[in-house]
Enzyme design. Structure first.
Site, PDB file in Angstrom:
ATOM      1  N   HIS A 172       0.752  -1.236   0.148  1.00  0.00           N
ATOM      2  CA  HIS A 172      -0.111  -0.196   0.005  1.00  0.00           C
ATOM      3  C   HIS A 172       0.770   1.133  -0.002  1.00  0.00           C
ATOM      4  O   HIS A 172       0.312   2.391   0.001  1.00  0.00           O
ATOM      5  CB  HIS A 172      -0.885   0.001   1.179  1.00  0.00           C
ATOM      6  CG  HIS A 172      -2.300  -1.084   1.160  1.00  0.00           C
ATOM      7  ND1 HIS A 172      -3.079  -0.905   0.186  1.00  0.00           N
ATOM      8  CD2 HIS A 172      -2.378  -1.996   1.700  1.00  0.00           C
ATOM      9  CE1 HIS A 172      -4.045  -1.702   0.194  1.00  0.00           C
ATOM     10  NE2 HIS A 172      -3.765  -2.460   1.104  1.00  0.00           N
ATOM     11  N   GLN A 209      -0.389 -13.378   5.422  1.00  0.00           N
ATOM     12  CA  GLN A 209      -1.573 -12.439   5.864  1.00  0.00           C
ATOM     13  C   GLN A 209      -2.910 -13.309   5.677  1.00  0.00           C
ATOM     14  O   GLN A 209      -2.975 -13.473   4.542  1.00  0.00           O
ATOM     15  CB  GLN A 209      -1.596 -11.228   5.098  1.00  0.00           C
ATOM     16  CG  GLN A 209      -0.581 -10.191   5.722  1.00  0.00           C
ATOM     17  CD  GLN A 209      -0.717  -8.622   5.386  1.00  0.00           C
ATOM     18  OE1 GLN A 209       0.201  -7.947   5.438  1.00  0.00           O
ATOM     19  NE2 GLN A 209      -1.742  -8.352   5.078  1.00  0.00           N
ATOM     20  N   GLU A 233      -6.877 -12.305   5.766  1.00  0.00           N
ATOM     21  CA  GLU A 233      -7.440 -11.319   5.550  1.00  0.00           C
ATOM     22  C   GLU A 233      -8.745 -11.296   4.864  1.00  0.00           C
ATOM     23  O   GLU A 233      -9.545 -10.454   4.587  1.00  0.00           O
ATOM     24  CB  GLU A 233      -6.844 -10.200   5.512  1.00  0.00           C
ATOM     25  CG  GLU A 233      -5.789 -10.162   4.269  1.00  0.00           C
ATOM     26  CD  GLU A 233      -4.834  -9.325   3.959  1.00  0.00           C
ATOM     27  OE1 GLU A 233      -4.801  -7.875   4.758  1.00  0.00           O
ATOM     28  OE2 GLU A 233      -3.840  -9.348   3.323  1.00  0.00           O
ATOM     29  N   ASP A 288      -8.760  -5.538   5.801  1.00  0.00           N
ATOM     30  CA  ASP A 288      -9.496  -6.519   4.600  1.00  0.00           C
ATOM     31  C   ASP A 288     -10.379  -7.527   5.182  1.00  0.00           C
ATOM     32  O   ASP A 288     -11.436  -7.829   4.635  1.00  0.00           O
ATOM     33  CB  ASP A 288      -8.458  -7.079   3.910  1.00  0.00           C
ATOM     34  CG  ASP A 288      -7.658  -6.056   2.860  1.00  0.00           C
ATOM     35  OD1 ASP A 288      -8.648  -5.830   2.284  1.00  0.00           O
ATOM     36  OD2 ASP A 288      -6.783  -5.903   2.938  1.00  0.00           O
TER      37      ASP A 288
HETATM   38  C1  3PY Z   1      -5.422  -5.020   6.862  1.00  0.00           C
HETATM   39  O1  3PY Z   1      -5.883  -4.552   8.000  1.00  0.00           O
HETATM   40  O2  3PY Z   1      -6.017  -5.394   5.952  1.00  0.00           O
HETATM   41  C2  3PY Z   1      -4.037  -5.021   6.807  1.00  0.00           C
HETATM   42  O3  3PY Z   1      -3.530  -5.431   5.801  1.00  0.00           O
HETATM   43  C3  3PY Z   1      -3.152  -4.598   7.779  1.00  0.00           C
HETATM   44  O4  3PY Z   1      -2.727  -3.298   7.308  1.00  0.00           O
HETATM   45 MG    MG Z   2      -4.806  -5.994   4.109  1.00  0.00          MG
END
Ligand code: 3PY
Ligand code: MG
Length: 257
Positions: A47, A149, A151, A177
């Protein structure tokens, strides 16, 4: 790098580690994070605006100030992952992992033989441009952290198989996310999001996997620490700066008008 060893020792003892996401492209901000006592920085290629040549300056800033440089890659592709490691990242954090197959692919491109098939070049910054003896380099390089990650809704259904992937060091929960995928975009303290994060944490705990989460309030940090999350990514450099500026302006007006 002694920061990586210290970081792993803290996790092994059940302690917490703290660090901000970085979106600025000036290494001074990374140095400030290092000198202020954070354990790690997450240099954000997903990002943030930084490219690879800027990234190596940020990594140098991390090394100069004794903080562990982790790179959130722009996706989970081979070049996104291995270039960050070639430049000296001590960990990569890949966004939006939805399945065990995707997780295995990140490990494959992040690790050298026998743990994976990362593209080999020892004339890179991470190998001191070939000064590090090759066998030492390949061994050391395989110590870099693999952080994945989760999400999205699909990842929640696949969680057990993702958690069983060999080479996964930390499972990171992205609440923003996740909130969108659960139908409440941006509402990171909505009960459905809090419940989902709690469930992921419990499932990971059972599987013996360390968890991480992003938080931008002290309340959330305390809540998730209490739930057993160890890798706490606290806010974002630009957000921290904005908050400090806002408070200063407010204070100046209050004190001078
Ligand atoms: C999210 O909260 O989606 C993240 O990737 C953390 O920055
Ligand atoms: Mg994210």
């Amino acid at each position: 790098m002694k920061q990586l060893k210290a970081f792993k020792e803290k996790l092994a003892k059940g302690e917490a580690v703290y660090g901000p996401f970085m979106k600025t492209v000036d290494a001074a901000f990374v140095e400030c994070a290092g000198y202020s006592g954070f354990d790690f920085v997450i240099l954000d290629m997903e990002h943030g605006p930084v490219g690879f040549s800027g990234l190596q300056q940020l990594i140098r800033g991390a090394e100069a100030s004794g903080i562990l440089p982790i790179v959130r890659t722009y996706d989970s592709s081979e070049t996104a992952v291995s270039k960050a490691l070639d430049l000296g990242a001590k960990g990569i954090q890949a966004p939006q992992i939805q399945s065990a197959e995707e997780a295995e692919e990140v490990v494959r491109v992040a690790k050298y033989f026998p743990d994976g098939e990362r593209g080999v070049c020892r004339f890179v910054r991470a190998a001191n441009y070939s000064s590090t003896p090759r066998n030492d380099y390949f061994k050391e390089a395989n110590e870099a952290l693999v952080i994945l990650q989760v999400e999205g809704r699909q990842a929640l259904d696949q969680l057990d198989s993702i958690l069983s992937v060999k080479g996964l060091d930390i499972l990171f929960i992205g609440p923003y996310d996740l909130s969108q995928s659960l139908g409440v975009p941006g509402q990171v303290s909505h009960p459905v999001v809090v419940e989902a994060i709690g469930k992921i944490t419990e499932q990971a705990k059972k599987a013996g996997v360390v968890t991480g989460v992003f938080c931008d309030t002290f309340e959330a940090a305390a809540l998730w620490r209490k739930a057993g999350i160890q890798y706490l990514s606290y806010s974002v450099d630009v957000g921290i700066y904005t908050e400090a500026c806002t408070q200063i302006v407010r204070q100046l007006h209050a004190n001078t008008e």
